[in-house]
Write a protein that holds these residues in place. Structure first.
Motif, PDB file in Angstrom:
ATOM      1  N   LEU B  98      -9.846  14.432  44.243  1.00 18.07           N
ATOM      2  CA  LEU B  98     -11.434  13.925  44.494  1.00 18.07           C
ATOM      3  C   LEU B  98     -11.890  13.838  46.168  1.00 18.07           C
ATOM      4  O   LEU B  98     -12.311  13.799  46.140  1.00 18.07           O
ATOM      5  CB  LEU B  98     -11.091  12.619  43.873  1.00 18.07           C
ATOM      6  N   ASN B 148     -16.743   9.401  36.007  1.00 19.61           N
ATOM      7  CA  ASN B 148     -17.338  10.017  35.379  1.00 19.61           C
ATOM      8  C   ASN B 148     -19.066   9.877  34.738  1.00 19.61           C
ATOM      9  O   ASN B 148     -19.195   9.747  33.571  1.00 19.61           O
ATOM     10  CB  ASN B 148     -17.616  11.651  34.728  1.00 19.61           C
ATOM     11  N   PRO B 235     -10.368  10.895  35.045  1.00 15.66           N
ATOM     12  CA  PRO B 235      -9.921  11.777  36.193  1.00 15.66           C
ATOM     13  C   PRO B 235      -8.306  11.281  36.361  1.00 15.66           C
ATOM     14  O   PRO B 235      -7.700  10.641  36.544  1.00 15.66           O
ATOM     15  CB  PRO B 235     -10.558  11.421  37.695  1.00 15.66           C
TER      16      PRO B 235
END
Lengths: 111, 768
Positions: B98, B148, B235
């Protein structure tokens, strides 16, 4: 007397279920009377022995009516009148503003 | 110990400030915490292996029997090590994965809180504390899946995961509370010792089913497995950590934890074997229907969870050893594989294995360690996964019931997993190079660290079995089985049935893999069918039904009609009162009328008639007049029965009331018949019912006196203390003077209200 109280309660609740706001107020009055009588009856009813004390004596005669519920009911009667006066004027104003006395048509906040 | 559990939360609070401070190195810094926790727990290993379970005590809500005790035995320690160990690599990995993400700080806050919750869950010694941490993991999982949050699919998946796990959590709470009540304690170690008493209790089946519901939803057992693959919207570090190595194993953990107390029950064995076996096969098979790397891994995780549940169900010592090995092995290779999947996704920009190929030259290290981890997944020697799988097959052969079914399912699952492993290890790395959305190159060291270490450990522990044997596996087996079991692991058991089965699986697996590219699209069709009729479709139906149900309920209950609210209120009140009355006192219709006189009867009849007329008349004047009659009759009653003060007051008030009504009501419209006959009859029935209950109540109450009346005090002291001979008046102005003062205020307020409503009008203001 118990049956009378029951009948008055029935009448009061029937009136409060009506759609007309005026009938609602009458139901409210019936209910206060019925409730006062309820307390009165439940406390036990005594004939001809008011809770008064004779001059010079420090305690009343052998048997007097229970003074406490009477004091409660007295308060309740006066308060009920206050509530009634307020609600009657309130519905009068509401009727003037909203233009209906049908409760089912008063269900929206923005009439 | 307390610090060890809570430090994750503390660091989570600090994370937003640490992120800008360390920039790109933040992952490495954050990883220091789980790494030190790992060392801390590892240092406890020898002691637990030598001396057995230990309890560390902190009191929390002593009054409710809720403590913050921590239980440290083989099982909780193994989980704590997995959580902190894999957590270390996940945090490092996330730093790379990330990198430069605007919400990196939020990610660290969430994942650290999750880590701390999970740690608390596996170390809790108290059922309630355990449940609190259990729910915390559900919530952090929800936030992480929806990380997200701008992606609607991610939001939907997050919500789905939350609904399913929290619904299970509710069932679990019910089960745990029943368990605590039946056992008389919320302490785990005490419950584990009272297994037989529990199983004889009538509530045992209910407890069992509730707890199973909680564990099955959390650990994604069929048919509630569908949320787990969808949770892959998170993720990749999250998927690797929560939805593979740790959180989904919480259900398995609780099952294993309770096994010593519940394991004897036949229902327990049956449910766990059946659902575990089915889940194992379904997961493995569904993995084949996908080509997305993460989905394949997610389904193979479901397969692993099913296997673990099944092994707990089988419950023999071999099964327990297999459970410990499988749990450990799976966390190692699955963590590694997920991180590999993340690397591939990150470097190539696609998740579809069919779209990748020939990456070996570009990413040599990734390819090597993916292969090692995949070998462990497939269960091939000399990796740790092989040991686990051999033991699993051996345990299935010992299964007390459903043996044949489980064996078929296990072999079938084995073949499917073999294919999945081969696809993951070979497809992306070999063959011709295919063009991908991004130009692939080797991953940065932060992302490689996890797969390298975890895959190496799979290999190392496979070769050097004596390291995990006594240090890890033995205490775990002791904790799950309830008593110590001697464990000796070896790669080579001689030629026996499990080995032959493994050989069969290997051959079939290779066979299927060779034709994979041709078979895969065919199986994928099945997926569409399942999407339409499978359990997930059921979930959507239920959610839709819930919304509809809520709309319907609102329109029925909250319809804005005063009458309906009243009916509900009246019926509820009087039904409850009536029920209590019936139960406590029974019916009593008889009334002592002896001594009543004619004029009393007349007043009573007058009252009822006035009430009846007031409610039935259609004229306003009639209603008001009858109200007057009613009021004065009540006054008469008061006077007749020794209450002169009440009588006077009532007469006064009634006079005022009638005047007021006459003045105001005639400015309002006349009575119109607004309700239908049906409504009238309905209301009449309700009202008569209420009236009847009140009558019975009064009849019953006349007879009973629960408490000594305090009137005697007032009667005796009226003259001596209050200096008044009218007792009622003395009570009002002396004994209860403050009440009367309050009453005066109420009346004053009402008067102000009335005055303001009459005097001030909004219309008048607008004009001026």
């Amino acid at each position: 007397m118990a049956y009378v109280v029951g009948a008055l309660f029935a009448a009061a609740i029937y009136m409060m279920l009506r759609r007309s706001i005026v009938k609602l107020v009458i139901g409210l009055m019936l209910l206060t009377n019925a409730a006062n009588l309820l307390v009165f009856v439940v406390a036990g009813m005594t004939r001809g022995a008011p809770p008064l004390i004779a001059e010079g004596a420090s305690v009343p005669g052998a048997l007097v009516a229970d003074p406490l519920p009477q004091a409660l009911i007295l308060t309740a009667i006066v308060i009920a009148f206050g509530v009634l006066a307020f609600s009657v004027v309130l519905i009068h104003r509401a009727y003037e503003v909203v233009g209906t006395d049908d409760l089912d048509q008063m269900k929206d906040t923005d009439t | 110990m307390l610090l060890a559990v809570l430090s994750g939360f503390l660091l989570a609070i600090a994370a937003p400030w640490l992120c800008p401070l360390f920039k790109d190195r933040v992952g490495w810094f954050m990883a220091l915490l789980p790494a030190s926790l790992f060392l801390y727990f590892a240092s406890m290993l020898p002691e637990v292996a030598a001396h057995g379970p230990q309890v560390v005590e902190y009191s929390w809500f002593p009054a409710l029997g809720i403590t913050l005790n921590f239980l440290i035995d083989g099982l909780s320690l193994m989980f704590a090590l997995l959580i902190s160990g894999i957590g270390t690599f996940i945090l490092i990995y996330a730093g790379g994965y990330l990198k430069g993400h605007p919400d990196l700080a939020r990610f660290y806050v969430l994942i650290l809180s999750f880590m701390a919750s999970m740690m608390g869950l596996v170390l809790s010694e108290n059922l309630i504390t355990l449940f609190v941490f259990w729910e915390l993991t559900s919530i952090t999982s929800y936030l992480l899946i929806g990380f997200n949050h701008e992606d609607p699919a991610a939001r939907r998946s997050a919500l789905q995961g939350l609904f399913v796990t929290v619904a299970g959590g509710l069932a679990l709470l019910a089960g745990l509370i029943m368990l605590g009540t039946v056992a008389g304690t919320y302490s785990l170690s005490e419950i584990l010792n009272s297994g037989e008493a529990l199983q004889d209790h009538g509530l045992f089946t209910a407890i069992l089913l509730c707890i199973l519901a909680g564990c099955f939803t959390k650990s994604a057992q069929v048919p509630l497995h569908f949320w787990l693959p969808n949770a892959m919207a998170a993720p990749t570090p999250v998927s690797a950590y929560l939805h593979s190595a740790t959180m989904v194993k919480a259900g398995v953990y609780l099952l294993a934890r309770l096994n010593p107390a519940f394991g004897e029950a036949e229902l327990w064995t049956l449910m766990l074997c059946l659902f575990g076996g089915l889940t194992m096969f379904t997961g493995a098979f569904m993995a084949l229907t996908h080509t997305g790397l993460k989905k394949m891994l997610a389904y193979s995780t479901i397969m692993a969870l099913g296997t673990l549940v099944m092994l707990i169900g089988i419950g023999t010592p071999t099964a327990m050893i297999a459970f410990a090995c499988f749990l450990f092995g799976h966390s190692l290779y699955k963590g590694a594989l997920f991180m590999v999947a993340g690397i591939l996704d990150h470097e190539t920009g696609t998740k579809d294995v069919a779209a990748m190929g020939g990456l070996r030259g570009l990413m040599p290290y990734t390819a090597i360690f993916a292969a090692i981890a995949a070998l462990s997944l497939a269960g091939l020697p000399p990796l740790f996964g092989f040991v686990a799988k051999e033991l699993m097959l051996e345990a299935v052969l010992e299964a007390p019931l459903l043996q044949n079914l489980l064996l078929v399912l296990a072999v079938g699952a084995g073949v499917c997993v073999m294919v999945v492993a081969a696809v993951i290890a070979i497809k992306p790395f070999y063959g011709p190079l295919k063009p991908t959305p991004k130009d692939p190159h080797e991953a940065p060291p932060s992302m490689l660290a996890g797969p390298v270490v975890l895959a190496t450990l799979s290999l190392l522990f496979g070769l050097l079995l004596f390291i995990p044997e006594s240090l890890l596996i033995e205490p775990v087996v002791a904790a799950v089985y309830g008593e110590p079991v001697a464990v000796s692991l070896s790669l080579w058991h001689g030629i026996n049935l499990p080995l032959m089965l493994s050989g069969l699986v290997l051959l079939l697996g290779i066979g299927v893999f060779l034709f994979w590219s041709r078979i895969q699209p065919q199986i994928a069709i099945l997926r569409e069918f399942l999407g339409r009729f499978g359990p997930e479709a059921g979930y959507f139906k239920i959610m839709e039904g819930l919304t509809k149900g809520a709309t319907w309920q609102t329109s029925v209950l909250q319809n804005g009609k005063m009458g309906n609210y009243m009916i509900v209120l009246v019926l509820t009140t009087f039904m409850l009162t009536g029920y209590t009355l019936m139960e406590r006192q029974g019916l009593r219709l008889w009334l002592d009328l002896g001594g009543s006189q004619v004029h009393e009867w007349m007043v009573a009849v007058l009252l009822v008639m006035a009430g009846g007329v007031a409610s039935l008349t259609s004229s306003r004047l009639g209603a008001v007049a009858s109200m007057g009659v009613l009021g004065f009759s009540v006054a008469l009653v008061f006077i007749l029965f020794s209450a002169p003060d009440l009588g006077i007051t009532q007469v006064l008030v009634e006079t005022l009331t009638v005047i007021l009504l006459v003045l105001v009501l005639f400015r309002l419209p006349g009575f119109v018949r607004l309700s239908s006959t049906y409504e009238r009859v309905r209301d009449a029935v309700v009202a008569l019912f209420a009236g009847a209950v009140v009558t019975l109540l009064v009849l019953a109450v006349i007879e009973i006196q629960y408490f000594e009346s305090i009137s005697a005090f007032h009667i005796e002291n009226s003259v001596t203390l209050g200096y008044g001979r009218n007792i009622v008046n003395v009570i009002l102005v002396d004994f209860r003077a403050l009440d009367t003062l309050g009453e005066i205020f109420v009346l004053a307020l009402a008067a102000i209200g009335v005055y303001s409503m009459i005097k001030f009008r909004p219309e008048a203001k607008e004009k001026s």
